[in-house]
Design a protein around this motif. Structure first.
Motif, PDB file in Angstrom:
ATOM      1  N   ILE A 237       0.482  -1.146   0.134  1.00 24.75           N
ATOM      2  CA  ILE A 237      -0.210  -0.255  -0.256  1.00 24.75           C
ATOM      3  C   ILE A 237       0.628   0.660  -0.402  1.00 24.75           C
ATOM      4  CG2 ILE A 237      -1.581   1.128   1.115  1.00 24.75           C
ATOM      5  CD1 ILE A 237      -2.972  -1.132  -0.113  1.00 24.75           C
ATOM      6  N   GLN A 238       2.128   1.204   0.955  1.00 20.79           N
ATOM      7  CA  GLN A 238       3.031   2.443   0.503  1.00 20.79           C
ATOM      8  C   GLN A 238       3.425   2.253  -0.488  1.00 20.79           C
ATOM      9  OE1 GLN A 238       6.083   1.987   3.814  1.00 20.79           O
ATOM     10  NE2 GLN A 238       6.868   3.832   2.894  1.00 20.79           N
ATOM     11  N   PHE A 239       3.793   1.647  -0.863  1.00 19.09           N
ATOM     12  CA  PHE A 239       4.054   1.623  -2.609  1.00 19.09           C
ATOM     13  C   PHE A 239       3.267   2.603  -3.438  1.00 19.09           C
ATOM     14  CE2 PHE A 239       4.926  -0.416  -6.402  1.00 19.09           C
ATOM     15  CZ  PHE A 239       5.502   0.563  -7.393  1.00 19.09           C
ATOM     16  N   SER A 240       2.191   1.687  -3.522  1.00 22.53           N
ATOM     17  CA  SER A 240       0.747   2.454  -4.240  1.00 22.53           C
ATOM     18  C   SER A 240       0.982   3.503  -4.372  1.00 22.53           C
ATOM     19  CB  SER A 240      -0.618   1.317  -4.411  1.00 22.53           C
ATOM     20  OG  SER A 240      -0.179   0.289  -4.578  1.00 22.53           O
ATOM     21  N   ILE A 241       0.476   4.281  -3.101  1.00 21.52           N
ATOM     22  CA  ILE A 241      -0.182   5.146  -2.610  1.00 21.52           C
ATOM     23  C   ILE A 241       1.446   6.407  -3.022  1.00 21.52           C
ATOM     24  CG2 ILE A 241      -0.439   7.142  -0.989  1.00 21.52           C
ATOM     25  CD1 ILE A 241      -1.799   4.875   0.351  1.00 21.52           C
ATOM     26  N   ALA A 242       2.945   6.231  -2.940  1.00 24.47           N
ATOM     27  CA  ALA A 242       4.257   6.772  -3.454  1.00 24.47           C
ATOM     28  C   ALA A 242       4.089   6.615  -4.473  1.00 24.47           C
ATOM     29  CB  ALA A 242       4.979   6.105  -2.853  1.00 24.47           C
ATOM     30  N   LEU A 340      16.703   8.966 -17.920  1.00 21.99           N
ATOM     31  CA  LEU A 340      16.083   8.366 -16.217  1.00 21.99           C
ATOM     32  C   LEU A 340      14.540   8.034 -16.283  1.00 21.99           C
ATOM     33  CD1 LEU A 340      17.962  10.481 -13.640  1.00 21.99           C
ATOM     34  CD2 LEU A 340      18.440   8.977 -14.162  1.00 21.99           C
ATOM     35  N   ALA A 341      14.182   8.810 -17.211  1.00 26.06           N
ATOM     36  CA  ALA A 341      12.974   8.275 -17.413  1.00 26.06           C
ATOM     37  C   ALA A 341      12.242   7.379 -18.164  1.00 26.06           C
ATOM     38  CB  ALA A 341      11.917   9.635 -18.096  1.00 26.06           C
ATOM     39  N   PRO A 342      12.894   6.508 -18.522  1.00 29.68           N
ATOM     40  CA  PRO A 342      12.633   4.769 -18.341  1.00 29.68           C
ATOM     41  C   PRO A 342      12.685   3.856 -17.484  1.00 29.68           C
ATOM     42  CG  PRO A 342      14.340   5.448 -19.640  1.00 29.68           C
ATOM     43  CD  PRO A 342      13.968   6.912 -19.123  1.00 29.68           C
ATOM     44  N   ALA A 343      13.455   4.873 -16.873  1.00 30.53           N
ATOM     45  CA  ALA A 343      13.941   3.804 -15.161  1.00 30.53           C
ATOM     46  C   ALA A 343      12.565   4.208 -14.163  1.00 30.53           C
ATOM     47  CB  ALA A 343      15.018   4.747 -14.426  1.00 30.53           C
ATOM     48  N   PHE A 344      11.791   5.086 -14.457  1.00 24.30           N
ATOM     49  CA  PHE A 344      10.899   5.466 -13.609  1.00 24.30           C
ATOM     50  C   PHE A 344       9.275   4.916 -14.100  1.00 24.30           C
ATOM     51  CE2 PHE A 344       7.142   8.084 -12.629  1.00 24.30           C
ATOM     52  CZ  PHE A 344       6.833   7.126 -10.936  1.00 24.30           C
ATOM     53  N   TRP A 345       9.273   5.286 -15.515  1.00 28.61           N
ATOM     54  CA  TRP A 345       7.446   5.304 -15.926  1.00 28.61           C
ATOM     55  C   TRP A 345       8.302   3.375 -16.280  1.00 28.61           C
ATOM     56  CZ3 TRP A 345       4.232   7.786 -15.313  1.00 28.61           C
ATOM     57  CH2 TRP A 345       3.986   9.438 -14.997  1.00 28.61           C
ATOM     58  N   GLU A 346       8.668   2.761 -16.531  1.00 25.00           N
ATOM     59  CA  GLU A 346       8.980   1.612 -17.034  1.00 25.00           C
ATOM     60  C   GLU A 346       9.211   0.959 -14.945  1.00 25.00           C
ATOM     61  OE1 GLU A 346       8.319  -0.002 -19.640  1.00 25.00           O
ATOM     62  OE2 GLU A 346       8.541   1.195 -20.900  1.00 25.00           O
ATOM     63  N   GLY A 347      10.122   1.113 -14.709  1.00 24.95           N
ATOM     64  CA  GLY A 347      10.449   1.161 -13.533  1.00 24.95           C
ATOM     65  C   GLY A 347       9.050   0.485 -12.037  1.00 24.95           C
ATOM     66  N   VAL A 348       8.190   1.139 -11.873  1.00 25.76           N
ATOM     67  CA  VAL A 348       7.242   1.078 -11.949  1.00 25.76           C
ATOM     68  C   VAL A 348       6.069   0.543 -11.263  1.00 25.76           C
ATOM     69  CG1 VAL A 348       6.942   3.725 -10.881  1.00 25.76           C
ATOM     70  CG2 VAL A 348       5.800   2.383 -12.580  1.00 25.76           C
ATOM     71  N   ASN A 349       5.991  -0.309 -12.796  1.00 27.98           N
ATOM     72  CA  ASN A 349       5.397  -1.201 -13.237  1.00 27.98           C
ATOM     73  C   ASN A 349       5.680  -2.900 -12.769  1.00 27.98           C
ATOM     74  OD1 ASN A 349       3.393  -0.086 -14.212  1.00 27.98           O
ATOM     75  ND2 ASN A 349       3.982  -0.191 -16.260  1.00 27.98           N
ATOM     76  N   GLN A 350       7.022  -3.012 -12.686  1.00 20.09           N
ATOM     77  CA  GLN A 350       8.254  -3.957 -12.161  1.00 20.09           C
ATOM     78  C   GLN A 350       8.175  -4.223 -11.362  1.00 20.09           C
ATOM     79  OE1 GLN A 350       9.088  -6.440 -15.373  1.00 20.09           O
ATOM     80  NE2 GLN A 350       7.557  -4.876 -16.786  1.00 20.09           N
ATOM     81  N   MET A 351       8.728  -3.034 -10.410  1.00 26.67           N
ATOM     82  CA  MET A 351       8.502  -3.313  -8.884  1.00 26.67           C
ATOM     83  C   MET A 351       6.922  -3.477  -8.703  1.00 26.67           C
ATOM     84  SD  MET A 351       9.490  -0.704  -6.401  1.00 26.67           S
ATOM     85  CE  MET A 351       9.622  -0.304  -4.864  1.00 26.67           C
ATOM     86  N   MET A 352       5.688  -3.575  -9.029  1.00 31.87           N
ATOM     87  CA  MET A 352       4.268  -3.505  -8.511  1.00 31.87           C
ATOM     88  C   MET A 352       4.313  -5.237  -8.644  1.00 31.87           C
ATOM     89  SD  MET A 352       1.579  -4.604 -10.302  1.00 31.87           S
ATOM     90  CE  MET A 352       1.063  -3.781 -11.243  1.00 31.87           C
ATOM     91  N   LEU A 353       5.446  -5.682 -10.144  1.00 33.52           N
ATOM     92  CA  LEU A 353       4.776  -6.747 -10.621  1.00 33.52           C
ATOM     93  C   LEU A 353       5.819  -7.432  -9.073  1.00 33.52           C
ATOM     94  CD1 LEU A 353       4.893  -7.784 -14.018  1.00 33.52           C
ATOM     95  CD2 LEU A 353       2.591  -7.466 -12.485  1.00 33.52           C
ATOM     96  N   SER A 354       6.880  -7.294  -8.553  1.00 28.12           N
ATOM     97  CA  SER A 354       7.983  -7.679  -8.179  1.00 28.12           C
ATOM     98  C   SER A 354       6.910  -8.161  -6.565  1.00 28.12           C
ATOM     99  CB  SER A 354       8.922  -7.158  -7.923  1.00 28.12           C
ATOM    100  OG  SER A 354      10.263  -7.337  -8.478  1.00 28.12           O
ATOM    101  N   VAL A 426      10.340   1.515   1.205  1.00 30.44           N
ATOM    102  CA  VAL A 426       9.487   0.547   0.647  1.00 30.44           C
ATOM    103  C   VAL A 426      10.858  -0.627   0.363  1.00 30.44           C
ATOM    104  CG1 VAL A 426       8.011  -0.690  -1.250  1.00 30.44           C
ATOM    105  CG2 VAL A 426       7.451   1.708  -1.152  1.00 30.44           C
ATOM    106  N   ARG A 427       9.837  -1.830   1.185  1.00 27.77           N
ATOM    107  CA  ARG A 427      10.939  -2.944   0.973  1.00 27.77           C
ATOM    108  C   ARG A 427      10.893  -4.000  -0.258  1.00 27.77           C
ATOM    109  NH1 ARG A 427       8.331  -2.727   5.804  1.00 27.77           N
ATOM    110  NH2 ARG A 427       7.452  -4.500   5.503  1.00 27.77           N
ATOM    111  N   GLU A 428      11.106  -3.530  -0.786  1.00 30.50           N
ATOM    112  CA  GLU A 428      11.421  -4.804  -2.439  1.00 30.50           C
ATOM    113  C   GLU A 428      11.705  -6.776  -1.689  1.00 30.50           C
ATOM    114  OE1 GLU A 428      12.288  -5.511  -6.984  1.00 30.50           O
ATOM    115  OE2 GLU A 428      13.611  -3.876  -5.650  1.00 30.50           O
ATOM    116  N   GLY A 429      12.855  -6.581  -1.032  1.00 28.16           N
ATOM    117  CA  GLY A 429      13.112  -8.018  -0.572  1.00 28.16           C
ATOM    118  C   GLY A 429      14.347  -8.210  -1.126  1.00 28.16           C
TER     119      GLY A 429
END
Length: 788
Positions: A237-242, A340-354, A426-429
């Motif tokens: 939830i913290q990640f999603s809100i952030a 840097l933009a691809p690191a954010f826009w593509e990264g948030v979805n990949q982090m969400m899946l993780s 956020v803790r990704e693990g």
């Protein structure tokens, strides 16, 4: 039904899925670049249809708010047997409804009625996004099951790079055509552009019919309470809100940047410049996206996402942008953002899946998109309202002019950076430390390592693979760690050896277990490389296996490698093994190696024979090896090595620097164990010390090695007398010196032995010339190392 982990596809199915997924992505971007709130769409709505900034902000807000319909997908997919049918049906409706944008342009072109077009867009586009949001979670769950996590980041960022090539071509052509056919033809051009976009979007969805959907390994009955499971996961939830806050912050100004650039009362740049900016940023995206994907797979998604948030720093250029500077600044803004933009826009979805567990993933994806949509929805609305409120604001400073746009821009940048801080909590693990990732990414050598990875992973030519392994640098080699470890099992011995050497340079703790597993390899030469690599990594887990290898082998080369490794790693267990081997060493070469290891471990007892063995050494290499071992007792381990190695000219240059450094220290600092402050010494005394050191150097240069050693020994004795006082005349002075410091005690012992040697030796006899020189350098080395 909950979709649980699926059976893996065959390599052929996986390859087909990847190709079709990239194709659908390319078609989707042709749709998205003109049929969603992107620069061309925003300019069409505000500049040509005449909508206000607040209206555009409201539209974007409605699209974000439609994310709440993601929650419906939890129940739709929960009771469905498959994900693909509903996704395709709902997304076809979504894409068909966006034909309303082309219809708005057509009505405006045919009748001049722009009001109808604004109303049609405000109704049809949000409605289409409801269907999209109600089905999107199924697609994310579907592709997460299709592509394994260890390659997912690299695949999606490589896919992103290909898609953005299409982006560049399509956006540039569209913006160029709009500039070529201005006036009465503008709306007709928009009709064609939006029609092509909508048609491509429809074909994209149809092609998804041919992408395989793996069958679940097992089916579980859907429990409606599972829909609430993500809300119990505070980290998620913290990640999603952030992320929602970050997008809210970006949307404060992002939708209004293109209108600001082409506004005749603002920057007044031609529409073509929107295309030029897009081409530059997307080409930069194409180059950097695969790199960020690799970083994600290797070191975690979170560090990449946090770094990506700082793409907004590129917006600093807008503060200096005007009709005179846009030609220079817009390309720079585009390049900086594209890095840097691809690191954010593509990264948030990949982090969400993780962060989303494979079981009940649809619920996690749906809640993520819902929360992101709800939190971010007000960004564009607030941004448009603020821009309208600050419409009359103007401030001039030097030759710069600032407006309400710049106030909102600054607020947006600060809020995005604040969002990055929240995401970092956020803790990704499985992510590496932020400092580690930033340090590696900031190192230019990482590009060299990244370039080598393809050869390490796929090269069929052994020479190319071997060369790639040799090119791996210590500071950035972690990036290719998996590929290097895989080469430990290469059919070619040379490649296995190079892989072990590369792991030794990298010194990653993650390489210890794979190396230990190969330490028992029957190929002796490979074992040597593995043992040396373990020594360089210096992980205590390797001590036991190295001792076992040392005991069980009869190869002197392997024994030497194991002893050196134990000396590098250290610890009580290693020290006992080294001392025992030193006493039983079967040859001078191994005894010298063990002595070197013992000295690095600070084992004076095992090193007491170093000087006699140096003096009696039968070869130059043996004598130098014992000298290095003595140097380890006198100063930082390994620091004496440069003074007895390399070419003659390099050797002479290092010795010259050693003497100069000692002179400088004598002039400005104290000897480490000396109690008298330098300020209390007379200038004459200091100068006499410097003159003595210079005389020693002159004797060495003239080949007068005996005189040099006698001079430096006398100098060192004077220093000892100042430190130990009357104790120098007693028999217990060595014990006293060892109580002060083990290195100091070792040197006192050494100096006494050298005095005995000087009394018994002849000035110029055989091997003693080199011995005299080595002893002189060792004394100078000790003094320089401890004069601080």
């Amino acid at each position: 039904m909950i979709f649980t982990p699926v059976k893996k596809l065959s390599p052929k199915q996986l390859n087909l899925a990847m190709k079709l997924n990239i194709l659908t992505g390319c078609l989707a971007t042709v749709w998205g670049i003109v049929c969603s709130p992107q620069p061309l769409f925003n300019v069409f709505v505000v500049t040509h249809l005449g909508a206000s900034s607040s209206t555009l902000g409201l539209l974007v807000a409605l699209l974000q708010l439609s994310g709440i319909f993601q929650l419906a997908s939890i129940f739709i997919y929960g009771y469905a047997r498959r994900r693909k049918p509903f996704f395709i049906a709902a997304h076809l409706i979504h894409r068909l409804l966006t034909l309303a944008i082309a219809a708005a342009a057509f009505i405006a072109a045919a009748s001049g009625n722009t009001g109808w077009g604004i109303r049609a867009i405000m109704i049809a586009v949000p409605l289409s996004w409801i269907f999209m949001n109600a089905s999107a979670a199924g697609w994310w769950s579907w592709v997460a099951d299709l592509f394994p996590e260890n390659i997912r980041g690299a695949f999606f960022l490589r896919r992103s790079a290909i898609i953005n090539i299409i982006n560049v071509i399509w956006f540039f052509l569209a913006s160029m055509v709009l500039d070529l056919f201005k006036g009465p033809y503008t709306f007709w051009i928009y009709v064609g552009i939006f029609s092509i976009g909508a048609f491509s979007g429809i074909v994209d969805i149809i092609i998804n019919l041919f992408i395989p959907e793996p069958e679940p390994a097992e089916n579980e009955i859907f429990n409606p309470l599972d829909a609430l499971e993500p809300l119990k996961n505070k980290n998620f939830i913290q990640f999603s809100i952030a992320v929602g806050l970050a997008i809210f912050s970006i949307n404060l100004i992002s939708p209004f940047q293109s209108p600001f650039i082409v506004d005749p009362n603002g920057v007044a740049a031609p529409n073509t410049w929107l295309g030029i900016m897009f081409v530059i940023s997307q080409l930069t995206w194409v180059v950097t996206a695969p790199f960020w994907g690799t970083i994600m797979d290797k070191w975690g998604r979170k560090p990449v996402v946090v770094l990506g948030c700082f793409f907004v720093i590129s917006w600093t250029g807008y503060f200096f942008l005007n009709h005179r500077t846009y030609v220079y600044l817009l390309p720079l803004i585009s390049i900086a953002g594209g890095l840097l933009a691809p690191a954010f826009w593509e990264g948030v979805n990949q982090m969400m899946l993780s962060l989303a567990p494979s079981k009940n993933r649809i619920a996690y994806v749906a809640w993520y998109m819902t929360l992101v949509g709800l939190v971010s929805s007000g960004g564009s609305l607030l941004g448009g309202t603020l821009l309208d409120a600050f419409a009359a604001f103007e401030l001039s400073f030097i030759n710069l002019s600032f407006s309400g746009f710049h106030i909102v821009l600054l607020g947006s940048m600060l809020m995005v950076i604040f969002s990055a801080w929240i995401i970092s909590r956020v803790r990704e693990g499985r992510e590496r430390d932020m400092g580690f990732v930033i340090g590696r990414v900031a190192n230019p050598g990482i590009l060299k390592t990244y370039a080598c990875m393809d050869d390490l992973d796929t090269a069929c030519d052994p020479d190319r693979t071997e060369q790639a392994l040799r090119s791996i640098e210590a500071e950035t080699g972690d990036l290719a760690l998996d590929e290097i470890i895989a080469r430990l099992d290469d059919p070619y011995l040379e490649i296995r050896e190079e892989a072990a050497r590369a792991l030794g340079r990298i010194r990653s703790a993650y390489a210890v277990e794979p190396l230990l597993h190969r330490l028992g390899d029957s190929q002796t030469h490979f074992q040597i490389a593995v043992a040396r690599a373990l020594g360089k990594i210096r992980d205590r887990r390797a001590v036991g296996p190295l001792i076992e290898c040392l005991t069980n082998t009869t190869s002197e080369a392997l024994q030497e490698a194991c002893i050196q490794a134990l000396g590098d790693i250290g610890g009580d267990e290693a020290a006992v093994a080294v001392a025992e081997f030193y006493r039983k060493a079967p040859s001078d070469r191994l005894r010298a190696t063990a002595a070197d290891a013992a000295s690095r471990l600070g084992l004076f007892e095992a090193s007491s024979e170093l000087l006699p063995r140096l003096i009696s050494g039968t070869s130059s290499s043996i004598r130098r090896q014992y000298a290095i071992a003595l140097g380890n007792l006198f100063g930082p381990p390994g620091d004496f090595y440069p003074f007895v190695s390399g070419s003659e000219s390099a050797h002479a240059d290092r010795i010259s620097r050693l003497f100069h450094q000692l002179e400088w220290k004598i002039r400005s600092t104290n000897f480490k164990f000396h109690k008298t402050p330098i300020t209390k010494l007379s200038k004459t005394k200091i100068q006499n010390r410097i003159d003595t050191i210079r005389e020693v150097r002159e004797h060495l240069d003239a080949g007068q090695d005996y005189e040099a050693l006698r001079k430096i020994t006398s100098f060192a004795q004077d220093i000892l007398a100042e430190i130990l006082g009357e104790a120098v005349e007693s028999r217990q002075f060595q014990e006293l010196a060892f109580r002060i410091d083990i290195h100091f005690g070792s040197f006192v012992w050494f100096l006494e032995e050298v005095q005995t040697y000087l009394a018994e030796t002849v000035k110029h006899s055989g091997n003693q010339i080199e011995t005299l020189r080595l002893l002189t350098l060792l004394i100078v080395f000790f003094l320089e190392s401890n004069w601080n």
